[in-house]
Design a protein around this motif. Structure first.
Motif, PDB file in Angstrom:
ATOM      1  N   ASP A 193      -0.569  -8.548  -4.585  1.00 12.47           N
ATOM      2  CA  ASP A 193      -2.010  -8.432  -4.530  1.00 12.47           C
ATOM      3  C   ASP A 193      -2.387  -7.877  -3.153  1.00 12.47           C
ATOM      4  N   ILE A 194      -3.152  -6.821  -3.134  1.00 10.68           N
ATOM      5  CA  ILE A 194      -3.472  -6.157  -1.874  1.00 10.68           C
ATOM      6  C   ILE A 194      -4.770  -6.703  -1.286  1.00 10.68           C
ATOM      7  N   ASN A 195      -4.692  -7.139  -0.044  1.00  9.35           N
ATOM      8  CA  ASN A 195      -5.891  -7.585   0.662  1.00  9.35           C
ATOM      9  C   ASN A 195      -6.139  -6.682   1.857  1.00  9.35           C
ATOM     10  N   GLU A 196      -7.169  -7.032   2.598  1.00  3.90           N
ATOM     11  CA  GLU A 196      -7.517  -6.154   3.708  1.00  3.90           C
ATOM     12  C   GLU A 196      -6.416  -6.077   4.771  1.00  3.90           C
ATOM     13  N   ASN A 197      -5.863  -7.211   5.149  1.00  4.65           N
ATOM     14  CA  ASN A 197      -4.865  -7.201   6.222  1.00  4.65           C
ATOM     15  C   ASN A 197      -3.468  -7.632   5.804  1.00  4.65           C
ATOM     16  N   THR A 198      -3.344  -8.052   4.541  1.00  6.02           N
ATOM     17  CA  THR A 198      -2.046  -8.518   4.069  1.00  6.02           C
ATOM     18  C   THR A 198      -1.823  -8.066   2.635  1.00  6.02           C
ATOM     19  N   VAL A 199      -0.558  -8.107   2.241  1.00  7.25           N
ATOM     20  CA  VAL A 199      -0.246  -7.972   0.831  1.00  7.25           C
ATOM     21  C   VAL A 199       0.456  -9.263   0.439  1.00  7.25           C
ATOM     22  N   ALA A 200      -0.092  -9.977  -0.549  1.00  3.71           N
ATOM     23  CA  ALA A 200       0.512 -11.236  -0.987  1.00  3.71           C
ATOM     24  C   ALA A 200       1.520 -10.926  -2.084  1.00  3.71           C
ATOM     25  N   ILE A 201       2.696 -11.567  -1.963  1.00  8.20           N
ATOM     26  CA  ILE A 201       3.765 -11.291  -2.910  1.00  8.20           C
ATOM     27  C   ILE A 201       4.314 -12.594  -3.457  1.00  8.20           C
ATOM     28  N   ASP A 308     -11.019   2.978 -10.738  1.00  6.72           N
ATOM     29  CA  ASP A 308     -10.879   4.279 -10.096  1.00  6.72           C
ATOM     30  C   ASP A 308     -11.182   4.188  -8.621  1.00  6.72           C
ATOM     31  N   ASN A 309     -12.096   3.314  -8.308  1.00  8.90           N
ATOM     32  CA  ASN A 309     -12.510   3.219  -6.924  1.00  8.90           C
ATOM     33  C   ASN A 309     -12.599   1.746  -6.521  1.00  8.90           C
ATOM     34  N   PRO A 310     -11.420   1.124  -6.301  1.00  3.60           N
ATOM     35  CA  PRO A 310     -11.410  -0.322  -6.054  1.00  3.60           C
ATOM     36  C   PRO A 310     -12.263  -0.724  -4.857  1.00  3.60           C
ATOM     37  N   GLN A 311     -12.297   0.131  -3.852  1.00 13.25           N
ATOM     38  CA  GLN A 311     -13.065  -0.212  -2.652  1.00 13.25           C
ATOM     39  C   GLN A 311     -14.534  -0.458  -2.989  1.00 13.25           C
ATOM     40  N   GLU A 312     -15.082   0.436  -3.819  1.00 19.00           N
ATOM     41  CA  GLU A 312     -16.504   0.334  -4.135  1.00 19.00           C
ATOM     42  C   GLU A 312     -16.833  -1.006  -4.776  1.00 19.00           C
ATOM     43  N   SER A 313     -15.971  -1.445  -5.717  1.00 13.38           N
ATOM     44  CA  SER A 313     -16.290  -2.687  -6.405  1.00 13.38           C
ATOM     45  C   SER A 313     -16.137  -3.883  -5.468  1.00 13.38           C
ATOM     46  N   MET A 314     -15.337  -3.721  -4.407  1.00 14.04           N
ATOM     47  CA  MET A 314     -15.154  -4.834  -3.490  1.00 14.04           C
ATOM     48  C   MET A 314     -16.268  -4.956  -2.477  1.00 14.04           C
ATOM     49  N   ILE A 315     -16.829  -3.825  -2.075  1.00 14.86           N
ATOM     50  CA  ILE A 315     -17.846  -3.940  -1.030  1.00 14.86           C
ATOM     51  C   ILE A 315     -19.212  -4.270  -1.607  1.00 14.86           C
ATOM     52  N   THR A 330      -8.836   0.355   3.418  1.00 11.21           N
ATOM     53  CA  THR A 330      -7.616  -0.236   2.872  1.00 11.21           C
ATOM     54  C   THR A 330      -7.088   0.659   1.745  1.00 11.21           C
ATOM     55  N   PRO A 331      -5.862   1.134   1.898  1.00 15.53           N
ATOM     56  CA  PRO A 331      -5.389   2.142   0.937  1.00 15.53           C
ATOM     57  C   PRO A 331      -4.825   1.536  -0.355  1.00 15.53           C
ATOM     58  N   PHE A 332      -5.686   0.864  -1.131  1.00 19.91           N
ATOM     59  CA  PHE A 332      -5.248   0.222  -2.372  1.00 19.91           C
ATOM     60  C   PHE A 332      -4.509   1.196  -3.283  1.00 19.91           C
ATOM     61  N   LYS A 333      -5.177   2.291  -3.547  1.00 21.84           N
ATOM     62  CA  LYS A 333      -4.636   3.247  -4.505  1.00 21.84           C
ATOM     63  C   LYS A 333      -3.323   3.836  -4.016  1.00 21.84           C
TER      64      LYS A 333
END
Ligand SMILES: [Zn+2]
Length: 481
Positions: A193-201, A308-315, A330-333
């Motif tokens: 799962d991608i977060n702003e400063n970490t990726v949880a695994i 398509d645009n994960p950033q938009e839905s998060m902000i 954050t480079p989700f894609k």
């Protein structure tokens, strides 16, 4: 087929250097002129451009191999198409693309492809240049030999087109390898799962023989959970500060007589300074690190379906400009894309599950979680705390098991068609049924063992006076559902 480009430096004499420079100049000229025409007249079809320009440039540059003229025109068509597409998506402001460098393409017949590929350890190429064929020594390195070894093993093929490119004053041959995706037995199931400063695994290792599930011993198995620090948010913040400082420093030089300022960010001086910051390069390095970690052994990799645009839905719903900017950075894609690519190469498979309620449901009791003072810690109505990331990656696992369908808490029933039957048994092409069983058994065991050590789900105190400091943890804000 996966493509991998490997650049190898060329051993270049003074005379050859001159020759390559002259070819580059002609090639670049063709590309620039054709692109300019193509955009002005809205002609992007390569055949049409070829008809218009081929003989003109054959006459103008008689020493240039005809195939290079053909390739330069074709490349112009590609550059034009991608420019028009980027412009359509609002990513470029300029009326014309700036073609600053050219990758000179040598097709199969204009270099010693046959001879090169039949060699066990190739160390030189022969390319068609003005005045005839020239032999050039290459300086192969480890990465090149690694791919070459795959060619010899039949795991990869060398593409026919060779690219010659200049970087500052060094010349490189770029070899394109087509690598066959590897088939491998998964050794673990991994969710991330991608977060702003970490990726949880989270990782569950599969028993050496999945067939053993039948007499699976009730061993204490806990899904592993860990984080990779990526610091994309912090990186963005830092670069933002540096950019602001550059703007402040340049401002006095760009004052207009009226007392206003030119938009500094549009100036050449600003771009020149920003280029040295290597922000993109750093980011890409971290993205690759994450992908390597996730694919180091063959695995079934599970992650959320990103829009398509994960950033938009998060902000949405975040008011603070600075935080919005960092989430955008954050480079989700791109993490997703690199992971998918690496997975194919290394025999892993990526599976997407719906993002619905992944971090809103207790992975033990399947109840709706409640918020606490700490954005990162959630509370189960049954009285224990849950780390948001842990919930998210564990629930992704649950979604692969029949439990998810039976409980129904992870599915948006209104919008999603529930069709467990179709996914049951061997009909699921990605996860073999025994693995689903194993995963399910592991999760059930984990759930049972929870009563003995309930602290495992939360690594923090909800009473932390964290609000402000908590920002670094920021991830998706809760979506109203
Ligand atoms: Zn619970």
């Amino acid at each position: 087929m996966l493509r991998r480009a490997v650049a190898v430096e060329l051993e270049v004499t003074k005379e050859l250097n001159k020759l390559l420079y002259s070819v580059e100049a002609m090639y670049l000229n063709i590309v620039r002129e054709v692109v300019e025409y193509a955009i002005a007249n809205n002609v992007t079809n390569p055949t049409q451009l070829h008809r218009l320009f081929y003989s003109k440039y054959r006459q103008e540059y008689p020493s240039l191999n005809s195939q290079l003229v053909i390739q330069a025109i074709r490349q112009s068509s590609e550059i034009t198409k991608s420019f028009i597409e980027r412009k359509r998506r609002g990513l470029v402001g300029k009326p014309y693309p700036e073609v600053r460098s050219a990758s000179i393409r040598f097709v199969e017949t204009t270099w010693n492809y046959e001879q090169f590929t039949s060699s066990i350890a190739p160390v030189r190429i022969t390319i068609s240049l003005p005045g005839g064929r020239r032999e050039v020594w290459i300086k192969p390195h480890k990465r090149f030999w690694l791919y070459w070894w795959r060619v010899l093993n039949g795991e990869a093929e060398l593409a026919g087109t060779l690219i010659v490119k200049r970087r500052v004053n060094k010349w490189y041959a770029v070899f394109i390898f087509e690598v066959k995706p590897r088939e491998a037995k998964p050794q673990s199931v991994v969710s991330f799962d991608i977060n702003e400063n970490t990726v949880a695994i989270s990782r569950i290792n599969l028993a050496s023989t999945v067939g053993m599930v039948a007499d699976w011993n009730r061993q204490y198995v806990t899904p592993e959970l860990y984080m990779i620090r990526t610091d994309f948010g912090r990186l963005a913040k830092r670069y933002e500060r540096i950019r602001d400082a550059i703007i402040d420093r340049l401002k006095p030089h760009f004052a207009l007589p009226s007392g206003n300022y030119v938009n500094i960010a549009d100036t050449r001086e600003f771009r020149k300074r920003v280029k040295h910051l290597r922000e993109r390069g750093r980011k890409i390095g971290r993205v690759r690190h994450v992908a390597n970690e996730l694919t180091k052994t063959p695995a079934i990799i599970v992650t959320e379906e990103l829009g398509d645009n994960p950033q938009e839905s998060m902000i949405n719903g975040i008011g603070k400009d600075e935080l919005r900017h960092r989430i955008k950075q954050t480079p989700f894609k791109s993490i997703e894309k690199v992971v998918e690519d690496k997975a194919l190469e290394r025999g892993s498979r990526v599976l997407h599950v719906s993002a619905y309620r992944n971090s809103r449901v207790c992975p033990i009791h399947f109840t709706r979680l409640e918020g606490t003072d700490d954005w990162h810690i959630l509370k189960c109505p049954l009285g224990h705390l849950v780390d948001r990331d842990y919930a998210s990656v564990t629930n992704m696992f649950w979604k692969l098991t029949p439990e998810a369908w039976a409980k129904g808490v992870w599915w948006n029933l209104k919008s999603e068609e529930m069709n467990w039957k179709a996914r049951e048994g061997d009909s699921n092409p990605i996860i073999p049924h025994p693995i689903v069983q194993y995963l399910h058994a592991t999760l059930k065991e984990f759930k049972a063992s929870f009563e003995q050590s309930p602290a495992v789900l939360a690594r923090g105190n909800p009473m932390n006076p964290a609000r402000g400091a908590n920002e670094g943890w920021a991830r998706k804000p809760p979506t109203p559902s």
